[in-house]
Structure formats: C-alpha cells, structure tokens
Design an enzyme around this catalytic site. Structure first.
Site, PDB file in Angstrom:
ATOM      1  N   HIS B   7      53.771  78.795  24.814  1.00 16.37           N
ATOM      2  CA  HIS B   7      55.050  79.300  24.310  1.00 16.37           C
ATOM      3  C   HIS B   7      54.984  80.816  24.304  1.00 16.37           C
ATOM      4  O   HIS B   7      54.110  81.403  23.650  1.00 16.37           O
ATOM      5  CB  HIS B   7      55.306  78.791  22.889  1.00 16.37           C
ATOM      6  CG  HIS B   7      55.292  77.297  22.793  1.00 16.37           C
ATOM      7  ND1 HIS B   7      54.121  76.577  22.746  1.00 16.37           N
ATOM      8  CD2 HIS B   7      56.291  76.380  22.775  1.00 16.37           C
ATOM      9  CE1 HIS B   7      54.414  75.278  22.690  1.00 16.37           C
ATOM     10  NE2 HIS B   7      55.710  75.129  22.709  1.00 16.37           N
TER      11      HIS B   7
ATOM     12  N   MET C   1      51.734  85.108  19.072  1.00 17.80           N
ATOM     13  CA  MET C   1      52.361  84.678  20.296  1.00 17.80           C
ATOM     14  C   MET C   1      51.850  85.525  21.436  1.00 17.80           C
ATOM     15  O   MET C   1      51.661  86.703  21.179  1.00 17.80           O
ATOM     16  CB  MET C   1      53.858  84.869  20.174  1.00 17.80           C
ATOM     17  CG  MET C   1      54.636  84.115  21.168  1.00 17.80           C
ATOM     18  SD  MET C   1      56.205  84.935  21.202  1.00 17.80           S
ATOM     19  CE  MET C   1      55.695  86.614  21.014  1.00 17.80           C
ATOM     20  N   PRO C   2      51.563  85.000  22.588  1.00 20.69           N
ATOM     21  CA  PRO C   2      51.778  83.625  23.018  1.00 20.69           C
ATOM     22  C   PRO C   2      50.983  82.601  22.188  1.00 20.69           C
ATOM     23  O   PRO C   2      49.907  82.913  21.690  1.00 20.69           O
ATOM     24  CB  PRO C   2      51.282  83.632  24.472  1.00 20.69           C
ATOM     25  CG  PRO C   2      51.310  85.062  24.905  1.00 20.69           C
ATOM     26  CD  PRO C   2      51.025  85.839  23.674  1.00 20.69           C
ATOM     27  N   ILE C   3      51.583  81.409  22.085  1.00 24.07           N
ATOM     28  CA  ILE C   3      50.930  80.294  21.405  1.00 24.07           C
ATOM     29  C   ILE C   3      50.643  79.215  22.442  1.00 24.07           C
ATOM     30  O   ILE C   3      51.537  78.791  23.171  1.00 24.07           O
ATOM     31  CB  ILE C   3      51.829  79.732  20.285  1.00 24.07           C
ATOM     32  CG1 ILE C   3      52.022  80.787  19.191  1.00 24.07           C
ATOM     33  CG2 ILE C   3      51.234  78.450  19.709  1.00 24.07           C
ATOM     34  CD1 ILE C   3      53.084  80.428  18.161  1.00 24.07           C
ATOM     35  N   HIS C  40      47.217  82.934  20.348  1.00 22.53           N
ATOM     36  CA  HIS C  40      46.760  81.868  19.465  1.00 22.53           C
ATOM     37  C   HIS C  40      46.586  80.595  20.282  1.00 22.53           C
ATOM     38  O   HIS C  40      47.461  80.252  21.083  1.00 22.53           O
ATOM     39  CB  HIS C  40      47.785  81.612  18.352  1.00 22.53           C
ATOM     40  CG  HIS C  40      47.972  82.781  17.441  1.00 22.53           C
ATOM     41  ND1 HIS C  40      48.598  83.949  17.822  1.00 22.53           N
ATOM     42  CD2 HIS C  40      47.579  82.976  16.151  1.00 22.53           C
ATOM     43  CE1 HIS C  40      48.596  84.806  16.811  1.00 22.53           C
ATOM     44  NE2 HIS C  40      48.000  84.254  15.797  1.00 22.53           N
TER      45      HIS C  40
END
Lengths: 61, 61, 61, 61, 61, 61
Positions: B7, C1-3, C40
């Site tokens: 994401h 983020m990015p995740i 993450h």
C-alpha cells in the site's frame, strides 16, 4: 463474518460481479455452515500495472 | 504464494512499479527460497487523503 | 507507509525473516524513493491447510 | 504499528475522513497503549457494486 | 461494512480488546455515520518477529 | 490472481476447508472467467476474541 476480500483485474461488468458474489456466498454457506446474511464480500479491482507475477507487471506480461 | 500486498501513495509511474516488483520479487526469492513464478504482488495505490499517521491525514500533514 | 503485507507458508526461521525484511525494504526504498524508516512490513504466516491454488489445499497438493 | 485498514463505501468527504482518523487513532491509543505516532490508518473506499452482503451487491440491495 | 482490520503486536488482554473494539466502533459510527451493527472489526495479532520497520524486525529493534 | 482472502472463526476442520476452497474456486472460475490454476485462496482463522460486531467481541456476544 466470514469476511471475504477478492482482488482481481478490473474489467468485469456488474452481471459478472452479481454472479460472483452470489456463487461465492453460496460456496461459503454450504462448506463452513455460516448463515448467508453473515457473509460479507469486498471486491478490489486492480489495474493491470498494479499486479505482478514472477517479478513482471501483468500489463507487460 | 508468497502473496505480497503493498500500500503506497499514488503517483509512481510504470517505470517505478516495474522496478518495484522486480526487486521485491528478487528479495523474496533470495531470502525465503521461493521460486520466482510463485511470487504474486498486488500494488494498492492510495490518495493522500486516505492515509493517516498519528491521527493526521497525509494530505494535511 | 509504504505498508507491506506478505503472506507465506510458516516454517521460515528468524534469519530468513531478518533477511526478508532487510532486502524488501531496500527494494522499496530504491524503487519508489521512500525513506527506509517509513517502510512497514507485516509477515503473515499460514499453515499449509490454509492456502489453496486451483481449488486444492496446499497440504494436499 | 498498529496498522489499521478500514474498508467503507465511497462518498465520505475530507471532513469526515479527518474526524475518522483522529477519533480512531485516539481509540487505539487509549485502549491498547500505543503511542499516537505509531498508529497508521489506510482508508479503502469501495464502489457500491464492489461490496456484497448475503450474496447481494450493495448497489442492488 | 465498514470493515476494519487492525494489525498489532500480540500481548493485549481481553479487557484491552473489549475497549479497543468498543471505542473504535464508536469512532466509526460518529465520524462517518454508519449504524453500529454494520461495523465489523478483525484483530490480527502479530509476533514481534513478524513486524518490521526500517528493515529491522521488531524483535531485534 | 484472482487472490482471495477469507477471514473466519477458527474451528473448521480440514474437510470443511477442502470443500470451501474447491467450491469458492469453482464460483470464481465460472463467474469471472478466470482459469482455475490462477485462483489463490488464503484462509485466515480468527479467535472469537479477535472479531467484533457492533462494538462487541464475538467471544462475549
């Protein structure tokens, strides 16, 4: 619950989605004995450039 | 499988996505000994107003 | 983020996980220009009977 | 971390999203004792034809 | 729907989870005007060796 | 791809899971015209204290 998330390429029409959620719900209800009203389905549509297999974007495969 | 969902904020171009899936796939293959053709990656792009940290929308941070 | 969420079969040891998150983070940082401290990663380990391909449980494939 | 993904129908405005992430972050911080800056929230907005309950698309319910 | 997935380190007790889902549900209901009975929350508990930030496993940070 | 994640309470046996993935795969193949070998399913099993509806843990409902 059960909660189902399905990720697929964009481009399916509403008729296909209607049949998808009808038949997936039936599959869940019949196999794990959940009442139909508890089955929630979220459809995530992806652009071809946002999916990859073997390190290659689907838009370039 | 492995199946990877990433994401990130929208705005990356196809060149960046191509390199992202190539290098992430390589990282997975080399570290956990999975064959490359089994590695699936889904990229989820988010608008800045759909991501928050510390209770603040990214679009307002 | 990015995740990043990665779903893989259970059975990898800590050395493999350490190398997995190190190299995936490096891949993300270098390809989409995110600072490392923002990356993450969540590892989801699955039993073989909880993954299926082509309608067959991995534990029976 | 904690990392929160919320899936909801599209149509909420930025004011609602701002209050959503503020109050959800507060809820997480107060209940599980996580520092606010560690709480990450991703909002996934769905079209009504991409959500189903009891085998019926939300757009047709 | 809304459907919420929260990923956090394992180790919280039932009292904390009870308060977590109560207060998160209240936050969602009040901010985006969803009826409480539609709010579904899934808690995913992670081992410290299954979460990483900046390329470092939480168990080694 | 399609990639399906299903979250359900723990306690189903392997016979139920076998039938679940068989029938869900069939539902996907028939409705959105995907080849069966591309359909991947991940089953996430949850403890009752890790699922909530209307702000109440399932273990206390």
């Amino acid at each position: 619950m059960p909660i189902v998330h399905i990720h697929m390429l964009e481009g399916r029409n509403v008729d296909q989605k209607r049949e998808l959620v009808r038949s997936m719900t039936e599959a869940v209800v019949n196999s794990v004995d959940a009442p139909p009203e508890r089955v929630h389905i979220v459809i995530h549509e992806m652009k071809r450039e946002n999916f990859a297999e073997a390190g290659i974007l689907n838009s370039e495969a």
